[in-house]
Design an enzyme around this catalytic site. Sequence first.
Site, PDB file in Angstrom:
ATOM      1  NE  ARG A 144       1.674  -4.857  11.610  1.00  0.00           N
ATOM      2  CZ  ARG A 144       2.692  -4.904  10.836  1.00  0.00           C
ATOM      3  NH1 ARG A 144       4.031  -5.373  10.904  1.00  0.00           N
ATOM      4  NH2 ARG A 144       3.046  -3.826   9.958  1.00  0.00           N
ATOM      5  NE  ARG A 172       7.882  -3.153   6.541  1.00  0.00           N
ATOM      6  CZ  ARG A 172       6.583  -2.649   6.527  1.00  0.00           C
ATOM      7  NH1 ARG A 172       6.025  -2.591   5.417  1.00  0.00           N
ATOM      8  NH2 ARG A 172       5.959  -2.733   7.624  1.00  0.00           N
ATOM      9  CE  LYS A 220      -2.391  -0.817   3.837  1.00  0.00           C
ATOM     10  NZ  LYS A 220      -1.686  -2.122   4.458  1.00  0.00           N
ATOM     11  NE  ARG A 222       6.028  -0.716  10.802  1.00  0.00           N
ATOM     12  CZ  ARG A 222       4.802  -0.495   9.993  1.00  0.00           C
ATOM     13  NH1 ARG A 222       4.908   0.042   8.830  1.00  0.00           N
ATOM     14  NH2 ARG A 222       3.889  -1.126  10.611  1.00  0.00           N
ATOM     15  NE  ARG A 249      -4.758  -1.382  10.020  1.00  0.00           N
ATOM     16  CZ  ARG A 249      -3.645  -1.010   9.588  1.00  0.00           C
ATOM     17  NH1 ARG A 249      -3.377   0.372   9.328  1.00  0.00           N
ATOM     18  NH2 ARG A 249      -2.473  -1.682   9.914  1.00  0.00           N
TER      19      ARG A 249
END
Length: 231
Positions: free
Chosen positions: A188, A144, A32, A177, A107
Amino acid sequence: MNKFIFLLLVLMSPLFSSPKVIILLGAPGAGKGTQAAYLKDTYCLPHISTGDLFRENLSKMTPIGQKAKGYMDKGELVPDSIVVEMLGARLEQDDCKNGYILDGFPRTLPQAELLKEKLDSKKKIIVLSLEVPDDLIVQRLTGRFSCEACGTPFHKTFSPPKTAGVCDKCGGKLVQRKDDIEEVIRNRLMVFHNQTAPLKEYYQKQGLLFSLDGTLPKDVLSRKIDAILNQ
Ligand code: AMP
């Protein structure tokens, strides 16, 4: 169509079309943010990521950041009332009057209802759902990293830095992160399937949903999104 004319039309389209609200739906790590950055530059619309807004509040230790921290660390959703308080103020800003790109909002169904109440009928809503299998999401997110100083993203497998842990661009330190660890990612994803995925049906019933294959190379995906936005 000639490539040059197509590009010209894409670049000029914001001047002629009605204000657009582009909603990017998809699991964390579905791409996204990458597509939002492309859309921001191409269509001159502000990119509003509720995750980024929360991280900004967190780094400044604002009351909103403090309230959100515990939820974010566990990979749970921050309560709607806090999200809406934060986002409401952002959407009132002048740069949003010609439309905007929402990344990470709504969400939940109540958030989608609140957004609907807020939007005037002149704004055209387009919902782009990026579909990526869970296993690939886990692979994408566990690898990531981004530069602490300039924000450049890297991936351990897909786009590794020349020197491990160091940014190619500015030499800054690469950090992960806090919520990109496997246990939190799995949570998540569960939250996404339980609370966010039902929004696909909600928007499909309104004829606003476009589903896209989020495993495609990012440029190919951007071309497909252009075609939807310009039809
Ligand atoms: P993201 O960067 O979009 O993955 O968001 C990071 C975290 O911020 C999420 O795991 C949630 O804890 C919180 N968050 C972001 N957007 C929302 C939202 N619309 N509703 C509730 N929590 C959110």
